[in-house]
Design a protein around this motif. Sequence first.
Motif, PDB file in Angstrom:
ATOM      1  N   ALA A 141      37.020 -56.242 -57.908  1.00 56.00           N
ATOM      2  CA  ALA A 141      36.260 -55.297 -58.728  1.00 56.00           C
ATOM      3  C   ALA A 141      34.761 -55.379 -58.447  1.00 56.00           C
ATOM      4  CB  ALA A 141      36.524 -55.562 -60.205  1.00 56.00           C
ATOM      5  N   ALA A 142      34.304 -56.533 -57.918  1.00 49.44           N
ATOM      6  CA  ALA A 142      32.860 -56.726 -57.724  1.00 49.44           C
ATOM      7  C   ALA A 142      32.264 -55.711 -56.762  1.00 49.44           C
ATOM      8  CB  ALA A 142      32.598 -58.139 -57.231  1.00 49.44           C
ATOM      9  N   GLY A 143      32.853 -55.629 -55.559  1.00 47.44           N
ATOM     10  CA  GLY A 143      32.261 -54.712 -54.579  1.00 47.44           C
ATOM     11  C   GLY A 143      33.298 -53.850 -53.906  1.00 47.44           C
ATOM     12  N   GLY A 144      34.538 -53.884 -54.430  1.00 48.12           N
ATOM     13  CA  GLY A 144      35.614 -53.124 -53.803  1.00 48.12           C
ATOM     14  C   GLY A 144      36.322 -53.960 -52.764  1.00 48.12           C
ATOM     15  N   ASN A 145      37.305 -53.337 -52.074  1.00 51.63           N
ATOM     16  CA  ASN A 145      38.079 -54.071 -51.076  1.00 51.63           C
ATOM     17  C   ASN A 145      37.272 -54.205 -49.777  1.00 51.63           C
ATOM     18  OD1 ASN A 145      38.432 -51.728 -49.449  1.00 51.63           O
ATOM     19  ND2 ASN A 145      40.109 -51.058 -50.780  1.00 51.63           N
ATOM     20  N   TYR A 146      37.877 -54.873 -48.797  1.00 50.17           N
ATOM     21  CA  TYR A 146      37.167 -55.162 -47.540  1.00 50.17           C
ATOM     22  C   TYR A 146      36.645 -53.886 -46.882  1.00 50.17           C
ATOM     23  CZ  TYR A 146      36.364 -56.763 -42.763  1.00 50.17           C
ATOM     24  OH  TYR A 146      35.793 -57.026 -41.550  1.00 50.17           O
ATOM     25  N   GLY A 147      37.497 -52.855 -46.850  1.00 51.65           N
ATOM     26  CA  GLY A 147      37.102 -51.593 -46.221  1.00 51.65           C
ATOM     27  C   GLY A 147      35.934 -50.944 -46.942  1.00 51.65           C
ATOM     28  N   GLU A 148      35.961 -51.007 -48.275  1.00 50.57           N
ATOM     29  CA  GLU A 148      34.856 -50.404 -49.037  1.00 50.57           C
ATOM     30  C   GLU A 148      33.543 -51.130 -48.761  1.00 50.57           C
ATOM     31  OE1 GLU A 148      35.851 -48.869 -53.285  1.00 50.57           O
ATOM     32  OE2 GLU A 148      37.215 -50.540 -52.891  1.00 50.57           O
ATOM     33  N   ILE A 149      33.616 -52.464 -48.730  1.00 49.12           N
ATOM     34  CA  ILE A 149      32.407 -53.243 -48.465  1.00 49.12           C
ATOM     35  C   ILE A 149      31.865 -52.901 -47.071  1.00 49.12           C
ATOM     36  CG2 ILE A 149      31.540 -55.582 -48.077  1.00 49.12           C
ATOM     37  CD1 ILE A 149      33.441 -56.559 -50.221  1.00 49.12           C
ATOM     38  N   PHE A 150      32.786 -52.804 -46.103  1.00 44.61           N
ATOM     39  CA  PHE A 150      32.403 -52.485 -44.730  1.00 44.61           C
ATOM     40  C   PHE A 150      31.706 -51.124 -44.682  1.00 44.61           C
ATOM     41  CE2 PHE A 150      32.683 -51.232 -40.400  1.00 44.61           C
ATOM     42  CZ  PHE A 150      32.804 -52.383 -39.632  1.00 44.61           C
ATOM     43  N   GLU A 151      32.350 -50.111 -45.270  1.00 46.28           N
ATOM     44  CA  GLU A 151      31.797 -48.755 -45.199  1.00 46.28           C
ATOM     45  C   GLU A 151      30.462 -48.650 -45.939  1.00 46.28           C
ATOM     46  OE1 GLU A 151      32.580 -46.384 -43.280  1.00 46.28           O
ATOM     47  OE2 GLU A 151      34.339 -47.458 -42.515  1.00 46.28           O
ATOM     48  N   ALA A 190      31.616 -61.447 -54.326  1.00 44.59           N
ATOM     49  CA  ALA A 190      33.040 -61.505 -54.643  1.00 44.59           C
ATOM     50  C   ALA A 190      33.434 -62.937 -55.025  1.00 44.59           C
ATOM     51  CB  ALA A 190      33.858 -61.020 -53.444  1.00 44.59           C
ATOM     52  N   VAL A 191      32.891 -63.925 -54.244  1.00 44.06           N
ATOM     53  CA  VAL A 191      33.214 -65.332 -54.558  1.00 44.06           C
ATOM     54  C   VAL A 191      32.659 -65.685 -55.936  1.00 44.06           C
ATOM     55  CG1 VAL A 191      32.846 -67.729 -53.865  1.00 44.06           C
ATOM     56  CG2 VAL A 191      33.303 -65.994 -52.128  1.00 44.06           C
ATOM     57  N   ALA A 192      31.427 -65.234 -56.205  1.00 42.48           N
ATOM     58  CA  ALA A 192      30.824 -65.517 -57.512  1.00 42.48           C
ATOM     59  C   ALA A 192      31.647 -64.896 -58.634  1.00 42.48           C
ATOM     60  CB  ALA A 192      29.389 -64.989 -57.549  1.00 42.48           C
ATOM     61  N   ALA A 193      32.124 -63.662 -58.411  1.00 40.59           N
ATOM     62  CA  ALA A 193      32.935 -62.991 -59.432  1.00 40.59           C
ATOM     63  C   ALA A 193      34.204 -63.772 -59.682  1.00 40.59           C
ATOM     64  CB  ALA A 193      33.254 -61.562 -58.980  1.00 40.59           C
ATOM     65  N   ALA A 194      34.821 -64.299 -58.608  1.00 39.40           N
ATOM     66  CA  ALA A 194      36.066 -65.046 -58.765  1.00 39.40           C
ATOM     67  C   ALA A 194      35.828 -66.362 -59.493  1.00 39.40           C
ATOM     68  CB  ALA A 194      36.682 -65.301 -57.388  1.00 39.40           C
ATOM     69  N   VAL A 195      34.718 -67.047 -59.158  1.00 37.72           N
ATOM     70  CA  VAL A 195      34.529 -68.410 -59.676  1.00 37.72           C
ATOM     71  C   VAL A 195      33.855 -68.416 -61.044  1.00 37.72           C
ATOM     72  CG1 VAL A 195      33.463 -70.648 -59.234  1.00 37.72           C
ATOM     73  CG2 VAL A 195      34.450 -69.343 -57.355  1.00 37.72           C
ATOM     74  N   VAL A 196      32.723 -67.711 -61.184  1.00 34.44           N
ATOM     75  CA  VAL A 196      32.006 -67.758 -62.467  1.00 34.44           C
ATOM     76  C   VAL A 196      32.136 -66.464 -63.259  1.00 34.44           C
ATOM     77  CG1 VAL A 196      30.358 -69.514 -61.742  1.00 34.44           C
ATOM     78  CG2 VAL A 196      29.809 -67.121 -61.379  1.00 34.44           C
ATOM     79  N   GLY A 197      32.827 -65.476 -62.686  1.00 37.47           N
ATOM     80  CA  GLY A 197      33.149 -64.293 -63.475  1.00 37.47           C
ATOM     81  C   GLY A 197      32.103 -63.197 -63.451  1.00 37.47           C
ATOM     82  N   ASP A 198      31.013 -63.379 -62.719  1.00 38.26           N
ATOM     83  CA  ASP A 198      29.974 -62.345 -62.708  1.00 38.26           C
ATOM     84  C   ASP A 198      29.397 -62.219 -61.298  1.00 38.26           C
ATOM     85  OD1 ASP A 198      27.807 -60.719 -62.976  1.00 38.26           O
ATOM     86  OD2 ASP A 198      26.938 -61.782 -64.692  1.00 38.26           O
ATOM     87  N   PRO A 199      29.554 -61.050 -60.686  1.00 36.25           N
ATOM     88  CA  PRO A 199      29.042 -60.892 -59.302  1.00 36.25           C
ATOM     89  C   PRO A 199      27.522 -61.011 -59.212  1.00 36.25           C
ATOM     90  CG  PRO A 199      29.838 -58.798 -60.153  1.00 36.25           C
ATOM     91  CD  PRO A 199      30.255 -59.847 -61.147  1.00 36.25           C
TER      92      PRO A 199
END
Lengths: 445, 338
Positions: B297-307, B64-73
């Motif tokens: 968009a990279a991996g979904g929201n916190y709940g989605e990542i958790f599940e 998610a951080v990579a998607a935010a900073v460099v645009g690609d997860p």
Amino acid sequence: MTLATSTPSGAAKEGFRLSMLVYDTRFRAITIQVVVLILFLLLVGWLVDNTIQNLAAKDKDINFGFLWVRAGYDIEQQLIPYTNDSTHGRAVIVGLLNTLVIAIFGCVLATIIGVLAGVLRLSRNWLVSRLMTIYVEAFRNVPLLLWIILVFVVTSETQPAPNEFKVTQAMVDSWATEDTSDDIYPAASKILFGTAAVTNRGSYVATPVLDRPLGGTTIGSVPVNFSVLATIAVIVASVLANKLLLRRARAVQEETGIRPVTWWKSLLILFGPIVLLLLAMGFHLQLPAFAADENGVSKGFNFQGGILVQHSFTALLIALSLYTGAFIAEIVRAGILAISRGQTEAAFALGLRPGRTMSLIILPQALRVIIPPLISQYLNLTKNTSLGIAVSYLDLRGTLGGITLNQTGRELECMLLMMLTYLIISLIISGAMNLYNNAVKLKER
Amino acid sequence: MKKSAFLGALAASTVLAGAAFAATLDDVKARGELICGVNVGLTGFGAPDASGEWKGFDVDLCRAVAAAVVGDPQKVKFVPTTGETRFTALASGEVDVLIRNSTMTYSRDVDLKLDFVAINYYDGQGFLVKKDLGVSSAKELDGATVCIQTGTTTELNLADFFKFNNISYTPVTVQDDSEAQRQYLAGACDTYTTDASGLAAARATMADGENHIILPEIISKEPLGPAVRHGDNQWGDIVRWTFNALLIAEEKGITKANIEEVASSTTDPEIRRLMGLEGDMGPMAGLDADAFKRAIAAGGNYGEIFEANIGSSTPIGLARGLNALWTQGGLQYAAPFR
């Protein structure tokens, strides 16, 4: 330095010119040394400055205060009393002692193995000499780390778990019935008449215990145990007395040609006093055993009583001794081969048996060749103890350079302190061995 | 002697000379890749899968951080770190951010000069034992042999717990989770202690997981979270708000699947700010306007990542518990995005 005398006297009159620093061989050597020294000091200065600047940039300082802070972690093998309430400094000392105990036992074992293997490798017996060649080549050519891990895995995974030694209620019930055919016993049992139990966690061995100890005191913060002191004093006195006895026997032999019988006197002097002392102090062995309830059913997770020798210790000791022993074997072999064949022939001509020839004629002379490279092997072994980290042996590397470093975050301090400690240990070993070398080396007059 | 001292100083200063003091954000952008310190292998949190691709709860935050900073997860280089090496790796600049189930503590924050910018998992330390050991409480572990990872807070909690309850133990120190499992399964220790989430993950990978139980006692607080170097506040803000964006996304019902639809239709001002449609939020942190949208968009929201990684439908099967949103009785609470 014949240069000064061979210089024509005219040159001295010319006086000193700057170009002579480069072109005059009298000064060139000094010039080069001064330049190299300046460059070296500049490099050191740059490194120290770089370190200080980087530390400052990260807002870190160099502070050894953490050594006096509560450590908070536990160490499984401790030669001096230590709990998690002790300081990091004490944890470092515990680790240092664990390093030293491995180093000392390792050097002794490696020397014994090395000398035996080195001598046997020169044996006329084809099979024995080939077996020793295989031993030496196998250990010299495989990395030490792999040997340590191999020995550790073998010792820890082939042995039974402690609970296989336990007596269960079902076992007690089966013994209570008349019928002995359905009796069940624990899957594993102790060895050596119940004095030792080898489990997959380590070996539990019987502890010597005293019923009537002589007590102790503390001098400064160092605990002093009178029982141990008395035992050591008696042993030393016995050995000295025995030496005196043997010297007298030799004097009689040289005077009369007949050696008086000494063996029973020696035995009496060596073992009589110490046995009496131990009996007086109520010496006995405390056997490793599980705590049990009134029916004899075992309780608890591990053996109680007895000393636990961790497999990490055993594995490290065995692997280090065998590995270093292989190198020492080669050194010993080289030392023996360096002694002229004529020495052996002369000894045989005097009627000495091969064993006596080796121990009285060859080995003492070979020692002069053996000692200097042997020093490096001892140093290697001592430094290699730090590989104990691979089997979680908490030596100096494991405490100071491992857990303390991690929990305090003082990397630079811990690393510097650890390097300094290893340096001091190495210098002490090397100093002691050099003294010994001076004692045995050929004295020229 | 001179030589050794010299080599020592050389070694020490090369370690230090590697430290990067420039703004981490600029480094990452210039490199086009995020370097993320992760666990060497803890199933569910950070471990390579059969095809060598890194998967896990912590790994998805890296992405998610990579998607935010460099645009690609996918533009993430994962550096596996052990309990012993992790903070040195971060401090020396070997990794940009450490997302490796690391506990936030006072001394790590203050003395080690790290900043724990968020808490992505509220955890506590537990004990894993074999069922046939016949133990039902950690207080019955008197005299037991305990496998413990070195260089961790759990090591210190363990000593404190046994001391406080006036019982004894023999420690077996191990370097990482896989060695701990090997020793534990081989019977070299009676119990393995680490964060309860780690124990659940370990049990999930064991062939006979049903024969092992996690004892009811949770003996410590282990707030796990991403850590960055002290002193680079802009970079810390980016990691913190990327995580908060994932929380807000769950709160607002934005998922990986519906994010485009929400972005085009929403009238909620906070969602519009999060999606980069108004307020110019991304550029404030030196990022693109839609940076946080990409993170979600990279991996979904916190709940989605958790599940997806550790939730009840996975073999690890952790309940949300303390990690539910504050609206559902948990502790996960994001500050307003404005």
